[in-house]
Design a protein around this motif. Structure first.
Motif, PDB file in Angstrom:
ATOM      1  N   GLU A 179      41.480  47.510  36.711  1.00  0.00           N
ATOM      2  CA  GLU A 179      41.228  47.136  38.102  1.00  0.00           C
ATOM      3  C   GLU A 179      40.359  45.883  38.179  1.00  0.00           C
ATOM      4  O   GLU A 179      40.631  44.977  38.974  1.00  0.00           O
ATOM      5  CB  GLU A 179      40.544  48.291  38.832  1.00  0.00           C
ATOM      6  N   LYS A 180      39.335  45.806  37.362  1.00  0.00           N
ATOM      7  CA  LYS A 180      38.448  44.640  37.349  1.00  0.00           C
ATOM      8  C   LYS A 180      39.232  43.382  36.956  1.00  0.00           C
ATOM      9  O   LYS A 180      39.069  42.320  37.562  1.00  0.00           O
ATOM     10  CB  LYS A 180      37.292  44.877  36.379  1.00  0.00           C
ATOM     11  N   LEU A 185      42.424  42.848  37.356  1.00  0.00           N
ATOM     12  CA  LEU A 185      43.304  42.470  38.464  1.00  0.00           C
ATOM     13  C   LEU A 185      42.537  41.763  39.568  1.00  0.00           C
ATOM     14  O   LEU A 185      42.999  40.760  40.107  1.00  0.00           O
ATOM     15  CB  LEU A 185      44.008  43.701  39.030  1.00  0.00           C
ATOM     16  N   LYS A 186      41.351  42.292  39.906  1.00  0.00           N
ATOM     17  CA  LYS A 186      40.568  41.692  40.986  1.00  0.00           C
ATOM     18  C   LYS A 186      40.050  40.306  40.612  1.00  0.00           C
ATOM     19  O   LYS A 186      39.722  39.521  41.498  1.00  0.00           O
ATOM     20  CB  LYS A 186      39.415  42.619  41.372  1.00  0.00           C
ATOM     21  N   ASN A 187      40.002  39.990  39.328  1.00  0.00           N
ATOM     22  CA  ASN A 187      39.574  38.665  38.889  1.00  0.00           C
ATOM     23  C   ASN A 187      40.743  37.708  38.690  1.00  0.00           C
ATOM     24  O   ASN A 187      40.553  36.580  38.245  1.00  0.00           O
ATOM     25  CB  ASN A 187      38.749  38.770  37.600  1.00  0.00           C
ATOM     26  N   MET A 218      45.193  38.636  43.631  1.00  0.00           N
ATOM     27  CA  MET A 218      44.398  38.772  44.850  1.00  0.00           C
ATOM     28  C   MET A 218      45.085  38.093  46.036  1.00  0.00           C
ATOM     29  O   MET A 218      45.069  38.611  47.148  1.00  0.00           O
ATOM     30  CB  MET A 218      42.984  38.211  44.640  1.00  0.00           C
ATOM     31  N   TYR A 261      48.079  40.256  47.241  1.00  0.00           N
ATOM     32  CA  TYR A 261      47.713  41.502  47.911  1.00  0.00           C
ATOM     33  C   TYR A 261      46.663  41.320  49.006  1.00  0.00           C
ATOM     34  O   TYR A 261      46.195  42.295  49.581  1.00  0.00           O
ATOM     35  CB  TYR A 261      47.233  42.537  46.878  1.00  0.00           C
ATOM     36  N   ARG A 262      46.318  40.088  49.330  1.00  0.00           N
ATOM     37  CA  ARG A 262      45.287  39.802  50.322  1.00  0.00           C
ATOM     38  C   ARG A 262      45.553  40.505  51.654  1.00  0.00           C
ATOM     39  O   ARG A 262      44.675  41.145  52.231  1.00  0.00           O
ATOM     40  CB  ARG A 262      45.170  38.285  50.540  1.00  0.00           C
ATOM     41  N   PHE A 288      44.893  44.242  51.432  1.00  0.00           N
ATOM     42  CA  PHE A 288      43.454  44.511  51.391  1.00  0.00           C
ATOM     43  C   PHE A 288      42.837  44.356  52.779  1.00  0.00           C
ATOM     44  O   PHE A 288      41.986  45.146  53.179  1.00  0.00           O
ATOM     45  CB  PHE A 288      42.749  43.580  50.409  1.00  0.00           C
ATOM     46  N   THR A 329      37.145  41.947  49.256  1.00  0.00           N
ATOM     47  CA  THR A 329      37.621  41.351  48.000  1.00  0.00           C
ATOM     48  C   THR A 329      36.631  40.336  47.473  1.00  0.00           C
ATOM     49  O   THR A 329      35.755  39.883  48.129  1.00  0.00           O
ATOM     50  CB  THR A 329      38.988  40.683  48.190  1.00  0.00           C
TER      51      THR A 329
END
Length: 115
Positions: free
Chosen positions: A91-92, A94-96, A101, A104-105, A108, A115
C-alpha cells in the motif's frame, strides 16, 4: 464504487452494507442481507437455512474458512503479522507511485481519503 454507494445509500431498493460492519457483525449483516432478499426467497425457513449455511464464512467462528483464507497459497485475507506487513508495504509503495495516485485520485476524493 464510491459514486454508486453515494447514489444508492438512501434508495430502499438498494442494499448497502459496510465491509467492516459485515466483518464485525456477520450474524446481523447476513440477516439484513437475507431480509433484503425476502421478495426473492419468501419462505422464512429457507432464509433461516441459508443464514445457518452462511455462518461458514464468518471469519470469527469458522476455523476452516479462516485457514483457507490465511493459507499462503490462497493468500486472500491476511491476518498474520508478516503477511499484513507486506500488504502495508505494498500500500505504501502504491501511494508513493504518482501514476497510481493520479489514476485513483477521483475515487479517493469520492471516498474522502486524504492522499
Amino acid at each position: 464504487m464510491a459514486r454508486i454507494f453515494n447514489e444508492t445509500f438512501s434508495d430502499p431498493h438498494s442494499l448497502n452494507i459496510d465491509l467492516d460492519y459485515m466483518t464485525g457483525n456477520f450474524n446481523q449483516a447476513t440477516k439484513q442481507l437475507l431480509s433484503f432478499l425476502s421478495p426473492f426467497i419468501p419462505n422464512p425457513h429457507q432464509r433461516d437455512r441459508l443464514h445457518a449455511d452462511l455462518t461458514f464464512f464468518d471469519l470469527k467462528t469458522s476455523p476452516v474458512y479462516r485457514w483457507s483464507m490465511e493459507n499462503p497459497v490462497i493468500n486472500h485475507v491476511n491476518t498474520q503479522h508478516s503477511l499484513r506487513q507486506s500488504t502495508l508495504d505494498f500500500e505504501k509503495a502504491l501511494k508513493n507511485h504518482p501514476d497510481f495516485m493520479e489514476a485513483y485520485r477521483t475515487i479517493f476524493e469520492l471516498m474522502n481519503i486524504k492522499t
